[in-house]
Motif scaffolding. Sequence first.
Motif, PDB file in Angstrom:
ATOM      1  N   LEU A 175      -7.526   2.778  -6.068  1.00 30.17           N
ATOM      2  CA  LEU A 175      -8.697   1.672  -5.635  1.00 30.17           C
ATOM      3  C   LEU A 175     -10.154   2.102  -5.902  1.00 30.17           C
ATOM      4  O   LEU A 175     -11.017   1.206  -6.038  1.00 30.17           O
ATOM      5  N   ARG A 176     -10.377   3.240  -6.281  1.00 25.57           N
ATOM      6  CA  ARG A 176     -11.371   3.864  -6.908  1.00 25.57           C
ATOM      7  C   ARG A 176     -11.743   3.640  -8.252  1.00 25.57           C
ATOM      8  O   ARG A 176     -12.809   3.478  -8.730  1.00 25.57           O
ATOM      9  N   LYS A 177     -10.624   3.284  -8.656  1.00 23.90           N
ATOM     10  CA  LYS A 177     -10.795   2.787 -10.312  1.00 23.90           C
ATOM     11  C   LYS A 177      -9.705   2.037 -10.782  1.00 23.90           C
ATOM     12  O   LYS A 177      -8.640   2.970 -11.410  1.00 23.90           O
ATOM     13  N   VAL A 178      -9.796   0.995 -10.659  1.00 28.67           N
ATOM     14  CA  VAL A 178      -8.514  -0.029 -10.770  1.00 28.67           C
ATOM     15  C   VAL A 178      -8.616  -0.574 -12.316  1.00 28.67           C
ATOM     16  O   VAL A 178      -7.687  -1.449 -12.605  1.00 28.67           O
ATOM     17  N   HIS A 179      -9.354  -0.064 -13.119  1.00 27.80           N
ATOM     18  CA  HIS A 179      -9.226  -0.666 -14.516  1.00 27.80           C
ATOM     19  C   HIS A 179      -7.903  -0.212 -15.270  1.00 27.80           C
ATOM     20  O   HIS A 179      -7.577  -0.990 -16.241  1.00 27.80           O
ATOM     21  N   GLU A 180      -7.356   0.802 -14.737  1.00 27.34           N
ATOM     22  CA  GLU A 180      -5.966   1.043 -15.228  1.00 27.34           C
ATOM     23  C   GLU A 180      -5.049   1.789 -14.363  1.00 27.34           C
ATOM     24  O   GLU A 180      -5.525   2.561 -13.317  1.00 27.34           O
ATOM     25  N   PRO A 181      -3.650   1.590 -14.378  1.00 28.16           N
ATOM     26  CA  PRO A 181      -2.937   1.850 -13.418  1.00 28.16           C
ATOM     27  C   PRO A 181      -2.817   3.616 -13.558  1.00 28.16           C
ATOM     28  O   PRO A 181      -2.764   4.016 -14.618  1.00 28.16           O
ATOM     29  N   VAL A 182      -2.549   4.442 -12.350  1.00 35.38           N
ATOM     30  CA  VAL A 182      -2.367   5.684 -12.521  1.00 35.38           C
ATOM     31  C   VAL A 182      -0.792   6.052 -12.731  1.00 35.38           C
ATOM     32  O   VAL A 182      -0.429   7.205 -12.982  1.00 35.38           O
ATOM     33  N   GLN A 183      -0.073   5.149 -12.280  1.00 37.39           N
ATOM     34  CA  GLN A 183       1.478   5.034 -12.729  1.00 37.39           C
ATOM     35  C   GLN A 183       1.999   3.877 -12.907  1.00 37.39           C
ATOM     36  O   GLN A 183       1.552   2.726 -12.599  1.00 37.39           O
ATOM     37  N   THR A 184       2.863   3.698 -13.882  1.00 33.48           N
ATOM     38  CA  THR A 184       3.694   2.415 -14.242  1.00 33.48           C
ATOM     39  C   THR A 184       4.994   2.871 -14.132  1.00 33.48           C
ATOM     40  O   THR A 184       5.708   3.657 -14.982  1.00 33.48           O
ATOM     41  N   HIS A 185       5.772   1.988 -13.372  1.00 30.46           N
ATOM     42  CA  HIS A 185       7.284   2.469 -13.248  1.00 30.46           C
ATOM     43  C   HIS A 185       8.078   1.187 -14.126  1.00 30.46           C
ATOM     44  O   HIS A 185       8.086   0.106 -13.310  1.00 30.46           O
ATOM     45  N   ALA A 186       8.491   0.955 -15.310  1.00 28.98           N
ATOM     46  CA  ALA A 186       9.251   0.175 -15.817  1.00 28.98           C
ATOM     47  C   ALA A 186      10.800   0.100 -15.406  1.00 28.98           C
ATOM     48  O   ALA A 186      11.486   0.852 -15.687  1.00 28.98           O
ATOM     49  N   LEU A 187      11.002  -0.609 -14.463  1.00 29.64           N
ATOM     50  CA  LEU A 187      12.314  -0.761 -13.663  1.00 29.64           C
ATOM     51  C   LEU A 187      13.266  -1.879 -14.027  1.00 29.64           C
ATOM     52  O   LEU A 187      14.705  -1.431 -14.117  1.00 29.64           O
ATOM     53  N   SER A 188      12.822  -2.865 -14.655  1.00 31.25           N
ATOM     54  CA  SER A 188      13.832  -3.835 -15.090  1.00 31.25           C
ATOM     55  C   SER A 188      13.420  -4.719 -16.142  1.00 31.25           C
ATOM     56  O   SER A 188      12.277  -4.743 -16.632  1.00 31.25           O
ATOM     57  N   THR A 189      14.302  -5.046 -16.773  1.00 31.54           N
ATOM     58  CA  THR A 189      14.301  -6.117 -18.318  1.00 31.54           C
ATOM     59  C   THR A 189      13.943  -7.588 -17.544  1.00 31.54           C
ATOM     60  O   THR A 189      13.431  -8.222 -18.453  1.00 31.54           O
ATOM     61  N   GLU A 190      14.006  -7.728 -16.200  1.00 37.03           N
ATOM     62  CA  GLU A 190      13.843  -8.935 -15.779  1.00 37.03           C
ATOM     63  C   GLU A 190      12.727  -8.831 -14.525  1.00 37.03           C
ATOM     64  O   GLU A 190      12.197  -7.712 -14.264  1.00 37.03           O
TER      65      GLU A 190
ATOM     66  N   PHE B  52       0.713  -1.173  -0.046  1.00 30.75           N
ATOM     67  CA  PHE B  52      -0.137  -0.124  -0.029  1.00 30.75           C
ATOM     68  C   PHE B  52       0.984   1.167  -0.145  1.00 30.75           C
ATOM     69  O   PHE B  52       2.041   1.284   0.679  1.00 30.75           O
ATOM     70  N   LEU B  53       0.418   2.088  -0.791  1.00 33.39           N
ATOM     71  CA  LEU B  53       1.102   3.358  -0.840  1.00 33.39           C
ATOM     72  C   LEU B  53       0.840   4.595   0.266  1.00 33.39           C
ATOM     73  O   LEU B  53       1.802   5.311   0.510  1.00 33.39           O
ATOM     74  N   ASP B  54      -0.310   4.530   0.606  1.00 24.01           N
ATOM     75  CA  ASP B  54      -0.691   5.476   1.594  1.00 24.01           C
ATOM     76  C   ASP B  54      -0.902   4.871   3.034  1.00 24.01           C
ATOM     77  O   ASP B  54      -1.449   3.356   3.182  1.00 24.01           O
ATOM     78  N   GLN B  55      -1.166   5.431   3.892  1.00 26.32           N
ATOM     79  CA  GLN B  55      -1.627   5.105   5.391  1.00 26.32           C
ATOM     80  C   GLN B  55      -2.995   4.430   5.378  1.00 26.32           C
ATOM     81  O   GLN B  55      -3.098   3.425   6.196  1.00 26.32           O
ATOM     82  N   LEU B  56      -3.903   4.953   4.620  1.00 33.15           N
ATOM     83  CA  LEU B  56      -5.282   4.158   4.823  1.00 33.15           C
ATOM     84  C   LEU B  56      -5.538   3.187   3.669  1.00 33.15           C
ATOM     85  O   LEU B  56      -6.592   2.524   3.775  1.00 33.15           O
ATOM     86  N   GLY B  57      -4.571   3.241   3.067  1.00 34.04           N
ATOM     87  CA  GLY B  57      -4.957   1.973   1.926  1.00 34.04           C
ATOM     88  C   GLY B  57      -5.702   2.256   0.573  1.00 34.04           C
ATOM     89  O   GLY B  57      -6.531   1.457   0.109  1.00 34.04           O
ATOM     90  N   ASP B  58      -5.807   3.689   0.324  1.00 34.64           N
ATOM     91  CA  ASP B  58      -6.469   4.007  -0.955  1.00 34.64           C
ATOM     92  C   ASP B  58      -5.615   3.642  -2.417  1.00 34.64           C
ATOM     93  O   ASP B  58      -6.487   3.728  -3.273  1.00 34.64           O
ATOM     94  N   THR B  59      -4.603   3.693  -2.095  1.00 33.09           N
ATOM     95  CA  THR B  59      -3.527   3.341  -3.346  1.00 33.09           C
ATOM     96  C   THR B  59      -2.693   2.131  -3.068  1.00 33.09           C
ATOM     97  O   THR B  59      -2.191   2.072  -1.907  1.00 33.09           O
ATOM     98  N   ILE B  60      -2.191   1.248  -4.325  1.00 32.01           N
ATOM     99  CA  ILE B  60      -1.731   0.102  -3.829  1.00 32.01           C
ATOM    100  C   ILE B  60      -0.718  -0.032  -5.139  1.00 32.01           C
ATOM    101  O   ILE B  60      -1.214   0.256  -6.188  1.00 32.01           O
ATOM    102  N   CYS B  61       0.363  -0.450  -4.810  1.00 27.14           N
ATOM    103  CA  CYS B  61       1.418  -0.594  -5.585  1.00 27.14           C
ATOM    104  C   CYS B  61       1.583  -2.224  -5.892  1.00 27.14           C
ATOM    105  O   CYS B  61       1.609  -3.030  -5.004  1.00 27.14           O
ATOM    106  N   VAL B  62       1.786  -2.681  -7.287  1.00 24.60           N
ATOM    107  CA  VAL B  62       2.114  -4.203  -7.452  1.00 24.60           C
ATOM    108  C   VAL B  62       3.025  -4.496  -8.364  1.00 24.60           C
ATOM    109  O   VAL B  62       3.325  -3.818  -9.345  1.00 24.60           O
ATOM    110  N   ALA B  63       3.996  -5.342  -7.964  1.00 30.68           N
ATOM    111  CA  ALA B  63       5.126  -5.666  -8.910  1.00 30.68           C
ATOM    112  C   ALA B  63       4.650  -6.775  -9.790  1.00 30.68           C
ATOM    113  O   ALA B  63       4.362  -8.116  -9.396  1.00 30.68           O
ATOM    114  N   VAL B  64       4.894  -6.797 -11.154  1.00 27.26           N
ATOM    115  CA  VAL B  64       4.425  -7.643 -12.107  1.00 27.26           C
ATOM    116  C   VAL B  64       5.456  -7.560 -13.237  1.00 27.26           C
ATOM    117  O   VAL B  64       5.474  -6.431 -13.745  1.00 27.26           O
TER     118      VAL B  64
END
Length: 347
Positions: free
Chosen positions: A86-101, A65-77
Motif C-alpha cells: 500500500l506504500r506503492k500501489v502503482h504496480e503489484p509486488v507479486q502476481t500469481h496467475a492461477l487460472s484460465t477462468e 489483507f496479507l498481514d495483520q496491520l493491513g500494509d499489504t493487500i491481495c486482489v483477485a482479478v
Amino acid sequence: MALRQVGKVRCEGTNAICKPRECDWKVGCALEEGSAAILDVRVEECVAKWSVDGGTGCSAASVAFLDQLGDTICVAVGGDVKVFDLRKVHEPVQTHALSTEELNQVIVQSRGKFLAAADDLGHVHVVDLESQKKFKTMRGGHENMCSAVAFRPRRPWEVLSGGMDCRLVRWDFSRGTPKGAWQMGCEDGKSEKVFNPPMVHSVAVPDTEDAELSRMVAVARGDGVVGIYDLESEKLAKRSKSRSRTRSMDTPSKDASCRMLLGQELGGHRSAVAHVTFGQFLGTCLLASGGNDRRIVLWDLSKSENEVKVLEHNNRRKINWLCPGGSSGSCLYVCDVGDDVRIYNIE
C-alpha cells in the motif's frame, strides 16, 4: 441488541470488502470497474484507489489483507491474484496467475502462510506465501463454478470450498484430497430442490477457542437458508470414505452432520443469502448473514432454535458482503449493490 447506521463511505461498485486483524480503521474494497480501494472509516473517506486489471477490463472480485496491520493487500482479478504494497500501489509486488477462468474469492490464512482462491472451473488453488509459489490445485470437488473458500483457523491443513453445484467440500490441501463433502438440500434425505436450488454463495468458520463452536461451518445458500454443519461428525467421516471409493454423492441420505437450518421459519431470509461471517460482537461470537432480501440477521449458535436469532435489520439494498469491525467488536461494515460502504454500530 440493535444495528444503528453511524456512517458511510462512498465507493461505487464494491463487490467485496475486508479488514486487517489488527487495524480497525482500514477497509479494503474490490470494485467492479477493475480497481481496488482503501477506506478510512474514521473520517469516512476513500484514501486510496488504483487500477488492478492491467487494462483487461476484468472486475476485481475479492480482496484480502496479507498481514495483520493491513500494509499489504491481495486482489483477485480475472484469473490472477495480485499483491500490492500500500506504500506503492502503482504496480503489484507479486502476481500469481492461477487460472484460465475468473477467480471468485481469495482468502489468506490467519497465520499468513497460505493464500487460497476459488475459480469458475470449480478448482481451489493454494499459494505458499513464503516461497511465493503455487502450493496445490484441488480439482474434482465441484462440477462447475467454485464460489467460496475458507480456511479453518484450528486446522492448519484444511480448507473448505462451496460451489454453484450446491456442494460444500472439506479439503486436506497438504495432499490435495477431499476429506468429506455435503450436498446442500439433501439434509432430510430428499433430493435437492429444482426451484431456488441451494447454491453455495459464501462459507464461514468461527475463529474461536470454543471447542463446540469451532467444529461448525456456516453456509450461505441460494434457497434463503443458512446451513450450519458439524465438520467433525462421524457421519461425515463415513461419507468421506464412501466418496473416495465411488466418486459420487448423487444419492441423498439424511445428513446427521447438519446441526441447524436457519430459514424463514426461524425468522431468516426470504431470498438467497449472499454472505455469512462470524465475529466477536460485544464479546460474543455471533454469525452475521446478509441476503438479497436486503436484510442483515445476527445469530447466536449457542442458543436453541427458538432463541438463535438475536437481531434483524433492513439495509434497504441487496447485500454483497459483510465484515466485522471495531476494537470492541461493536461494528459491522456492509457493502451492497449501492454506491456506499455502510458502517453500523451494534448496540
